[in-house]
Motif scaffolding. Structure first.
Motif, PDB file in Angstrom:
ATOM      1  N   GLY A 104      -7.370  10.272  -4.813  1.00 38.19           N
ATOM      2  CA  GLY A 104      -7.061   8.882  -5.079  1.00 38.19           C
ATOM      3  C   GLY A 104      -5.766   8.665  -5.833  1.00 38.19           C
ATOM      4  N   GLU A 105      -4.995   9.723  -6.049  1.00 39.35           N
ATOM      5  CA  GLU A 105      -3.710   9.593  -6.722  1.00 39.35           C
ATOM      6  C   GLU A 105      -2.599   9.467  -5.688  1.00 39.35           C
ATOM      7  OE1 GLU A 105      -3.913  13.273  -8.835  1.00 39.35           O
ATOM      8  OE2 GLU A 105      -4.618  12.306 -10.676  1.00 39.35           O
ATOM      9  N   HIS A 151      15.828  15.580  -6.840  1.00 38.33           N
ATOM     10  CA  HIS A 151      14.681  15.367  -7.730  1.00 38.33           C
ATOM     11  C   HIS A 151      14.112  16.708  -8.192  1.00 38.33           C
ATOM     12  CE1 HIS A 151      14.122  11.005  -7.332  1.00 38.33           C
ATOM     13  NE2 HIS A 151      14.568  11.167  -6.092  1.00 38.33           N
ATOM     14  N   SER A 152      13.827  16.795  -9.484  1.00 33.61           N
ATOM     15  CA  SER A 152      13.256  18.021 -10.039  1.00 33.61           C
ATOM     16  C   SER A 152      11.742  18.059  -9.927  1.00 33.61           C
ATOM     17  CB  SER A 152      13.666  18.167 -11.510  1.00 33.61           C
ATOM     18  OG  SER A 152      13.252  17.038 -12.262  1.00 33.61           O
ATOM     19  N   GLU A 153      11.132  16.901  -9.618  1.00 31.29           N
ATOM     20  CA  GLU A 153       9.673  16.825  -9.511  1.00 31.29           C
ATOM     21  C   GLU A 153       9.269  15.997  -8.298  1.00 31.29           C
ATOM     22  OE1 GLU A 153       7.747  18.558 -11.357  1.00 31.29           O
ATOM     23  OE2 GLU A 153       9.074  19.098 -13.036  1.00 31.29           O
ATOM     24  N   PHE A 154       8.004  16.081  -7.934  1.00 29.43           N
ATOM     25  CA  PHE A 154       7.434  15.251  -6.874  1.00 29.43           C
ATOM     26  C   PHE A 154       7.098  13.887  -7.481  1.00 29.43           C
ATOM     27  CE2 PHE A 154       6.982  19.484  -5.312  1.00 29.43           C
ATOM     28  CZ  PHE A 154       7.004  19.391  -3.926  1.00 29.43           C
ATOM     29  N   ARG A 155       7.902  12.871  -7.157  1.00 26.31           N
ATOM     30  CA  ARG A 155       7.688  11.541  -7.760  1.00 26.31           C
ATOM     31  C   ARG A 155       7.954  10.386  -6.794  1.00 26.31           C
ATOM     32  NH1 ARG A 155      12.866  12.862 -10.500  1.00 26.31           N
ATOM     33  NH2 ARG A 155      11.669  13.665 -12.249  1.00 26.31           N
ATOM     34  N   VAL A 156       8.149  10.674  -5.527  1.00 29.31           N
ATOM     35  CA  VAL A 156       8.475   9.618  -4.567  1.00 29.31           C
ATOM     36  C   VAL A 156       7.194   9.128  -3.900  1.00 29.31           C
ATOM     37  CG1 VAL A 156       9.790   8.984  -2.519  1.00 29.31           C
ATOM     38  CG2 VAL A 156      10.755  10.616  -4.178  1.00 29.31           C
ATOM     39  N   ASN A 158       0.828  -1.202   0.000  1.00 27.13           N
ATOM     40  CA  ASN A 158       0.000   0.000   0.000  1.00 27.13           C
ATOM     41  C   ASN A 158       0.860   1.249   0.000  1.00 27.13           C
ATOM     42  OD1 ASN A 158      -2.652  -1.320   0.307  1.00 27.13           O
ATOM     43  ND2 ASN A 158      -1.842  -1.948   2.307  1.00 27.13           N
ATOM     44  N   PHE A 159       0.500   2.205  -0.854  1.00 24.93           N
ATOM     45  CA  PHE A 159       1.170   3.495  -0.884  1.00 24.93           C
ATOM     46  C   PHE A 159       0.146   4.589  -0.619  1.00 24.93           C
ATOM     47  CE2 PHE A 159       3.796   0.713  -3.526  1.00 24.93           C
ATOM     48  CZ  PHE A 159       5.058   0.940  -2.984  1.00 24.93           C
ATOM     49  N   ASP A 160       0.588   5.646   0.038  1.00 24.60           N
ATOM     50  CA  ASP A 160      -0.333   6.718   0.428  1.00 24.60           C
ATOM     51  C   ASP A 160      -0.934   7.399  -0.795  1.00 24.60           C
ATOM     52  OD1 ASP A 160       0.370   6.113   2.996  1.00 24.60           O
ATOM     53  OD2 ASP A 160       1.659   7.862   3.305  1.00 24.60           O
TER      54      ASP A 160
END
Length: 556
Positions: A133-134, A143-148, A126-128
């Motif tokens: 719902g994304e 990191h140049s973007e929010f991707r974690v 499970n990921f937050d």
């Protein structure tokens, strides 16, 4: 085929009825050493592909005691193509790797990553999610973007849970816990001369120390995967669990396999400052991604002096900056300031960090968190190709123990779990094509423990371990010099000589084997650092403060 000659140990997993018999001699089709994300993912895949074949997982502690379990931040993966792209993730990885990444491998991992992450989700991880719902993407240094993507601040623990539950549903997977692997079995054990120049070194299985019976046994395999994790315990302060003793790297080196780029040890900038605690409690980089600010003892935000990306610069830069500030101010730590952050959001995203600080009397809403760098990740390791193959036939490696070419001179935050997923899959793809072309090796000799005696004084082992950690921490840390490296090598030579003499005469124990492996890892780190006459990524030598474009990967 799963075959045991003489039963000597029973291991079972809670909630499952199948029982594993560890014997004086075993045979298994697929052998996996290590039970973190890399080993478990690979085991699930080969077990599902060949339900009639046996898959055996060996772990020297509990099956859930792994580096994976302690990973807080998350998995870096492109999951929002409207605001992110593969190209951006690739560029961020290459920039962090400071010119030593294998660009083909970087592209493979980034582009295959989303499918591998979906598999982990399908297995129950499970990921937050946010209100729509994304994925609740976080951002970390480099990191140049929010991707974690993450599961609060215990992402690794959640992945480990899901994978172990999936493992329990496969009757052809057997886990042997509390079983310490001593050495690879190769032609060397059949009396043949094996050197670094030998082109056809082949893995036939492993010798193991059964910690429940103290018997030394052999497990023969057709295909072996090393997923043995990191080596942070070579340093005095580390975020790694006590099991992270570089066993896989040391065993492959002794077997004359190729090891690469061991000088690149990543120090996480922000471990909670608690002298004497082992392992150190990690304050995930995601806290800085959400707005945490690094400050020195005077309360000054100092990162502007070192990098325009401030507290979100790559880890090598931030760790050196903190090291510099500690030396300038004469302190043993700096601070992470979260007092200005939304506390409700902080507690929701970082509940374990909040509770840990609270237990020490640190109120994150009112107090700054004392932090200092700690050894965290090995970017080098067992050299592999793009399919996870090592230089030893029928031996694969993935996860932190492997050097795939993804990380180069410095790992981009949260790329490690992604790499483990992708390369576990690629090892699986290649191994299943090879399994029917392999067979068990006959006439493998048993372990010869004659003329060995029980150790009379454990102080010989424990004191050597303390000396090793002190040498590595003081001489081969974040900042290095030629003089420090020379001193480290002389002291490691002495420790090696003393430990090998003890190894030849003494009944084996995990403590002695781990000491021996850590000395080997320390030697490889110092050797690589001595050969790299430049400063690049995680390796900074004040005698060679600039990069040299002629120097590339250091293979030992």
């Amino acid at each position: 085929m799963y075959h045991a000659c003489i039963t000597s140990c029973i291991s079972s997993i809670k909630g499952r009825e199948n029982v594993v018999f560890l014997a004086i001699m075993q045979q298994t089709d697929f052998l996996v050493v290590g039970s973190g994300i890399a080993g478990l993912t690979y085991a699930l895949k080969v077990a599902d592909r060949f339900p009639e074949k046996q898959v055996t997982i060996i772990t020297k502690s509990r099956e859930d005691e792994t580096n994976t379990k302690y990973a807080q931040g998350g998995v870096a993966v492109v999951n929002d193509l409207e605001n992110d792209s593969f190209e951006k993730h690739i560029d961020d990885t290459l920039i962090a790797g400071d010119g030593l990444c294998n660009e083909k491998v970087v592209e493979i991992v980034v582009k295959e990553g989303p499918e591998r992450v979906q598999e982990i989700i399908d297995w129950g991880a499970n990921f937050d999610k946010n209100a729509t719902g994304e994925f609740a993407n976080g951002r970390e240094g480099g990191h140049s973007e929010f991707r974690v993507i993450h599961h609060k601040d215990v992402t690794g623990k959640e992945i480990e849970r899901a994978l172990l539950e999936a493992i329990r549903l496969r009757p052809n997977i057997h886990i042997i816990s509390h079983c310490y692997v001593i050495d690879l079995i190769t032609q060397h054990h059949l009396g043949y001369l094996v050197t670094k120049s030998t082109l056809d070194i082949e893995c036939f299985g492993v010798y193991v120390l059964n910690l429940k019976t103290n018997n030394i046994e052999k497990i023969l395999s057709r295909i072996t995967l090393f997923a043995t994790g990191g080596n942070g315990q070579v340093y005095r302060t580390t975020t790694n669990p006590t099991i992270a003793t570089g066993d896989g790297v040391a065993m492959v080196y002794r077997a004359k396999g190729r090891i690469e780029n061991m000088e690149f040890i990543q120090f996480h900038p922000t471990a909670l400052y608690q002298p004497g605690e082992n392992p150190s409690f990690l304050i995930t980089e995601a806290v800085r991604g959400d707005g945490g600010i690094l400050r020195n003892k005077h309360g000054e935000d100092f990162m502007h002096k070192y990098d325009p990306r401030l507290s979100l610069a790559p880890r090598d830069i931030v760790a050196r900056a903190i090291d510099s500030e500690m030396k300038i101010t004469g302190t043993e730590h700096v601070y992470l300031d979260c007092r200005h952050m939304d506390m409700e959001k902080f507690i929701h995203h970082f509940p374990n960090i909040y509770e840990k600080c609270k237990s020490l009397g640190i109120d994150v809403a009112k107090d700054m968190i004392p932090v200092a760098p700690a050894a965290h990740y090995s970017c080098g390791g067992i050299k592999t190709d793009e399919w996870g193959r090592t230089s030893i036939i029928n031996l694969y490696a993935c996860g932190e123990c492997a050097s795939t070419g993804l990380h180069g001179a410095n790992r981009l935050a949260s790329n490690s779990l992604l790499e483990a997923m992708v390369f576990a899959h690629r090892c699986f793809l290649h191994a299943v094509e090879q399994i029917d072309h392999t067979s068990f090796k006959e006439n493998i000799p048993g372990w010869d423990a004659r003329s060995t005696t029980a150790p009379k004084e454990m102080i010989l082992i424990t004191q050597s371990l303390k000396e090793l950690k002190q040498v590595m921490s003081d001489y081969v840390g974040i900042v290095r010099t030629n003089v420090r490296l020379e001193r480290a090598m002389r002291r490691l030579d002495m420790l090696h000589e003393e430990t090998e003499a003890l190894y030849e005469k003494t009944v084996l124990s995990p403590q002695l084997c781990e000491l021996r492996n850590l000395i080997t890892v320390g030697y490889l780190i110092v050797k690589g650092a001595s050969f790299r006459r430049e400063s690049r990524g995680l390796h900074f030598n004040t005698d060679y403060p600039y990069k040299c474009e002629l120097i590339q990967n250091i293979v030992l």
